[in-house]
Design an enzyme around this catalytic site. Structure first.
Site, PDB file in Angstrom:
ATOM      1  N   THR A 164      18.379   1.446 -45.019  1.00  0.00           N
ATOM      2  CA  THR A 164      17.430   0.976 -46.029  1.00  0.00           C
ATOM      3  C   THR A 164      16.089   0.964 -45.307  1.00  0.00           C
ATOM      4  O   THR A 164      16.040   0.678 -44.105  1.00  0.00           O
ATOM      5  CB  THR A 164      17.770  -0.436 -46.563  1.00  0.00           C
ATOM      6  OG1 THR A 164      17.731  -1.361 -45.472  1.00  0.00           O
ATOM      7  CG2 THR A 164      19.154  -0.493 -47.202  1.00  0.00           C
ATOM      8  N   HIS A 165      15.045   1.312 -45.999  1.00  0.00           N
ATOM      9  CA  HIS A 165      13.708   1.449 -45.376  1.00  0.00           C
ATOM     10  C   HIS A 165      13.742   2.443 -44.217  1.00  0.00           C
ATOM     11  O   HIS A 165      12.928   2.353 -43.297  1.00  0.00           O
ATOM     12  CB  HIS A 165      13.179   0.090 -44.881  1.00  0.00           C
ATOM     13  CG  HIS A 165      13.317  -1.009 -45.880  1.00  0.00           C
ATOM     14  ND1 HIS A 165      12.333  -1.323 -46.786  1.00  0.00           N
ATOM     15  CD2 HIS A 165      14.355  -1.845 -46.148  1.00  0.00           C
ATOM     16  CE1 HIS A 165      12.753  -2.325 -47.558  1.00  0.00           C
ATOM     17  NE2 HIS A 165      13.981  -2.648 -47.196  1.00  0.00           N
ATOM     18  N   SER A 286      10.341  30.370 -35.356  1.00  0.00           N
ATOM     19  CA  SER A 286       8.893  30.320 -35.268  1.00  0.00           C
ATOM     20  C   SER A 286       8.417  31.547 -34.509  1.00  0.00           C
ATOM     21  O   SER A 286       9.082  32.004 -33.586  1.00  0.00           O
ATOM     22  CB  SER A 286       8.463  29.049 -34.534  1.00  0.00           C
ATOM     23  OG  SER A 286       7.171  29.219 -33.991  1.00  0.00           O
ATOM     24  N   LYS A 292      12.356  27.024 -31.720  1.00  0.00           N
ATOM     25  CA  LYS A 292      12.431  26.444 -33.060  1.00  0.00           C
ATOM     26  C   LYS A 292      13.503  27.053 -33.943  1.00  0.00           C
ATOM     27  O   LYS A 292      13.742  28.248 -33.938  1.00  0.00           O
ATOM     28  CB  LYS A 292      11.082  26.597 -33.783  1.00  0.00           C
ATOM     29  CG  LYS A 292       9.939  25.780 -33.213  1.00  0.00           C
ATOM     30  CD  LYS A 292      10.183  24.265 -33.235  1.00  0.00           C
ATOM     31  CE  LYS A 292      10.179  23.696 -34.623  1.00  0.00           C
ATOM     32  NZ  LYS A 292       8.830  23.689 -35.208  1.00  0.00           N
ATOM     33  N   ASN A 294      13.982  26.211 -37.925  1.00  0.00           N
ATOM     34  CA  ASN A 294      13.409  25.369 -38.978  1.00  0.00           C
ATOM     35  C   ASN A 294      14.265  25.357 -40.245  1.00  0.00           C
ATOM     36  O   ASN A 294      14.747  26.402 -40.675  1.00  0.00           O
ATOM     37  CB  ASN A 294      12.005  25.865 -39.325  1.00  0.00           C
ATOM     38  CG  ASN A 294      11.063  25.762 -38.142  1.00  0.00           C
ATOM     39  OD1 ASN A 294      11.164  24.840 -37.335  1.00  0.00           O
ATOM     40  ND2 ASN A 294      10.158  26.722 -38.024  1.00  0.00           N
ATOM     41  N   GLU A 299      13.302  22.617 -47.100  1.00  0.00           N
ATOM     42  CA  GLU A 299      11.868  22.310 -47.211  1.00  0.00           C
ATOM     43  C   GLU A 299      11.264  22.968 -48.449  1.00  0.00           C
ATOM     44  O   GLU A 299      10.455  22.382 -49.166  1.00  0.00           O
ATOM     45  CB  GLU A 299      11.116  22.806 -45.978  1.00  0.00           C
ATOM     46  CG  GLU A 299      11.328  21.958 -44.744  1.00  0.00           C
ATOM     47  CD  GLU A 299      10.624  22.572 -43.548  1.00  0.00           C
ATOM     48  OE1 GLU A 299       9.429  22.317 -43.364  1.00  0.00           O
ATOM     49  OE2 GLU A 299      11.277  23.338 -42.812  1.00  0.00           O
ATOM     50  N   TYR A 326       3.420  25.752 -87.174  1.00  0.00           N
ATOM     51  CA  TYR A 326       3.226  26.600 -85.990  1.00  0.00           C
ATOM     52  C   TYR A 326       1.745  26.730 -85.637  1.00  0.00           C
ATOM     53  O   TYR A 326       0.897  26.899 -86.508  1.00  0.00           O
ATOM     54  CB  TYR A 326       3.815  28.002 -86.226  1.00  0.00           C
ATOM     55  CG  TYR A 326       3.534  28.928 -85.054  1.00  0.00           C
ATOM     56  CD1 TYR A 326       4.362  28.932 -83.941  1.00  0.00           C
ATOM     57  CD2 TYR A 326       2.398  29.750 -85.040  1.00  0.00           C
ATOM     58  CE1 TYR A 326       4.079  29.734 -82.846  1.00  0.00           C
ATOM     59  CE2 TYR A 326       2.112  30.566 -83.952  1.00  0.00           C
ATOM     60  CZ  TYR A 326       2.954  30.542 -82.856  1.00  0.00           C
ATOM     61  OH  TYR A 326       2.677  31.325 -81.771  1.00  0.00           O
ATOM     62  N   GLN A 331       2.551  29.738 -77.983  1.00  0.00           N
ATOM     63  CA  GLN A 331       2.817  30.950 -77.199  1.00  0.00           C
ATOM     64  C   GLN A 331       2.798  30.618 -75.700  1.00  0.00           C
ATOM     65  O   GLN A 331       3.404  31.314 -74.898  1.00  0.00           O
ATOM     66  CB  GLN A 331       1.767  32.008 -77.531  1.00  0.00           C
ATOM     67  CG  GLN A 331       1.960  33.326 -76.818  1.00  0.00           C
ATOM     68  CD  GLN A 331       1.166  34.438 -77.471  1.00  0.00           C
ATOM     69  OE1 GLN A 331       1.472  34.866 -78.582  1.00  0.00           O
ATOM     70  NE2 GLN A 331       0.133  34.896 -76.796  1.00  0.00           N
ATOM     71  N   LYS A 334       6.135  29.741 -72.958  1.00  0.00           N
ATOM     72  CA  LYS A 334       7.130  30.605 -72.307  1.00  0.00           C
ATOM     73  C   LYS A 334       7.029  30.660 -70.798  1.00  0.00           C
ATOM     74  O   LYS A 334       8.032  30.499 -70.098  1.00  0.00           O
ATOM     75  CB  LYS A 334       7.048  32.014 -72.896  1.00  0.00           C
ATOM     76  CG  LYS A 334       7.569  32.028 -74.308  1.00  0.00           C
ATOM     77  CD  LYS A 334       7.195  33.254 -75.068  1.00  0.00           C
ATOM     78  CE  LYS A 334       7.247  32.962 -76.545  1.00  0.00           C
ATOM     79  NZ  LYS A 334       6.225  31.966 -76.998  1.00  0.00           N
TER      80      LYS A 334
END
Ligand code: ARG
Length: 472
Positions: A164-165, A286, A292, A294, A299, A326, A331, A334
């Protein structure tokens, strides 16, 4: 001299009333064929049903219907083959297809639009299209939920810290955490199917706004297209896009949930947490830092949530204050809807593919749970069972934790004598509750984190999901 339908170079669909051609910019500005051609196959499906119904009630002859259906079949083949020539002058998908039909079968092609308007036509097309797309989204959602349930069963005994937190709180099982995700998605799934019911209603027959003077049978059209029923009110049928907003609201909640899951995956793959490993195929490297790996996929899902929220706000604003019936504003429904669908399907696919490949680093999770005084509540509950009032127990454990922080020792690493400095009711059996395994096993009720409860919850979730399978 009476004007012939082709006496000027204005749009053939309304040239009769016009004295000059549409301004070139206005033509481009008002055209939607660049994006609404995505509705082409559903437009044809709707037209075939409309022509069939018109023949059924005697407005078209059977021969006319056959010519229309055959012509539309050829056009479908051209579109599928990519040989259909779309024209911006013909504004939208509907007029492009109708013009081609007339080119192919002559005057009979011009009869297809009898008793119909583009207003009820486009509303029908979007509903047909969205209904099919909803079924694809539901299938991916099902695959993801199955993956989570299977992984939860595999990880029912795996212990990790619960937070929690974002501070270590109490130990939980990884399976329990995964089933929390599954619950979020189960509610999204229910919302999606609920939305599908409101999408599955037929606007056709509303015509421009007031209905039509031809003896149409809307029940026939509804049945031919697999709609639940004809829309009740013609003004409402051609104007409201609440069903598209509702789908986008579902999508926003789903992406909100996926973004939370993404955030946790991103944290967990970091060296600081080191709770899970994602296979290399879901990650990227990377170009400068050779070490790295990632977590780009989660993400990106987290990032794509923003555009779906944007589409929800866009569609709500598009519909706001529109007078009946209408308006051309619609239009604009969409592109946000299409992009929402593409985004949702891609994000669900990414997750459904990735989840079964998540590898728990069990030792690392266990160690993290052990380090954070995560069984402090268990010690307090132990004291309560020995007659100490909860508030006093809370205070006693607080002092023990403060001592542990000074000594750099977890509660389970203290000796009995050390623990007894804080309360004389503590006895040797205290170590049973201070272990992580004891802590999670003790939360043995429906909704609790005990491994047996996780297994039972997983099997209930699987049953609920199987039952849904029959619902679409
Ligand atoms: N392209 C239009 C749309 O998407 C079709 C309906 C146009 N109707 C009209 N009367 N201008 O909304």
């Amino acid at each position: 001299m009476s004007p012939s339908p082709t006496s000027n170079s204005t749009n053939q669909s309304w040239g009769g009333r016009f004295n000059e051609p549409t301004d070139a910019f206005v033509e481009r500005f008002t055209a939607s064929v660049g994006f609404d051609r995505r509705l082409a196959l559903h437009d044809i499906q709707g037209s075939v049903a409309h022509a069939t119904m018109l023949a059924r009630v005697g407005v078209l002859t059977d021969a006319e219907r056959d010519a229309i259906v055959a012509g539309l079949g050829e056009i479908r083949a051209e579109i599928e083959a990519g040989t259909f020539e779309w024209s911006v002058q013909l504004e939208d998908v509907h007029m492009n297809i109708e013009a081609r039909l007339t080119e192919k079968i002559g005057i009979t092609g011009k009869k297809l639009h009898t008793g119909r308007s583009r207003n009820d036509q486009v509303a029908t097309d979007i509903r047909l299209f969205l209904r099919d797309e909803i079924d694809l989204v539901a299938a991916e959602l099902t695959r993801l939920r199955e993956g989570l349930i299977t992984l939860a069963e595999r990880e029912a005994d795996t212990i990790m810290p619960g937070f929690t937190h974002l501070q270590t709180a109490q130990p939980v099982t990884f399976g329990h955490h995964l089933l929390a995700w599954q619950e979020m998605l189960a509610r999204d799934h229910a919302r999606l199917l609920d939305c599908r019911g409101r999408v599955n209603v037929l606007p056709l027959g509303a015509a421009a706004l007031a209905g039509t003077t031809y003896p149409i049978d809307r029940h026939v059209t509804a049945e031919l297209l697999g709609f639940e029923r004809p829309a009740e009110n013609s003004l409402d049928a051609v104007s409201d896009r609440d069903f598209a907003i509702e789908f986008t609201a579902f999508a926003s909640l789903l992406l909100m949930h996926l973004s939370r899951m993404s955030e946790e995956l991103v944290l967990w793959t970091s060296a600081q947490f080191d709770f899970i490993d994602l296979p290399d195929r879901f990650c990227t490297g990377s170009s400068i830092m050779p070490q790295k790996k990632n977590p780009d996929v989660p993400e990106l899902v987290r990032g794509k949530t923003g555009r779906v929220y944007g589409h929800l706000m866009g569609l709500l604003t598009l519909m706001k204050s529109q007078p009946l019936a209408y308006n051309k504003d619609n239009q604009e429904d969409k592109e946000p809807l299409f992009d929402t669908l593409d985004t949702v399907k891609d994000c669900l696919k990414a997750f459904a593919d990735m989840v079964p490949a998540i590898e728990a680093r069990k030792a690392s999770m266990h160690e993290a749970a052990r380090r954070g005084f995560s069984t402090a509540t268990d010690l307090a509950d132990y004291l309560v069972r020995r007659g100490v009032a909860f508030r006093d127990a809370h205070e006693i454990v607080g002092q023990s934790v403060a001592y542990g922080l000074r000594q750099k020792k977890d509660l389970s690493e203290m000796s009995l004598e050390e623990l007894q400095q804080f309360s004389d009711v503590i006895e040797a059996d205290v170590f049973e509750v201070l272990t992580l395994e004891g802590s999670v096993a003790a939360r043995n009720h429906i909704g609790g984190t005990a491994p047996d409860q996780v297994r039972a919850a997983a099997s209930r979730a699987r049953e609920a999901l199987t039952a849904l399978g029959g619902a679409t």
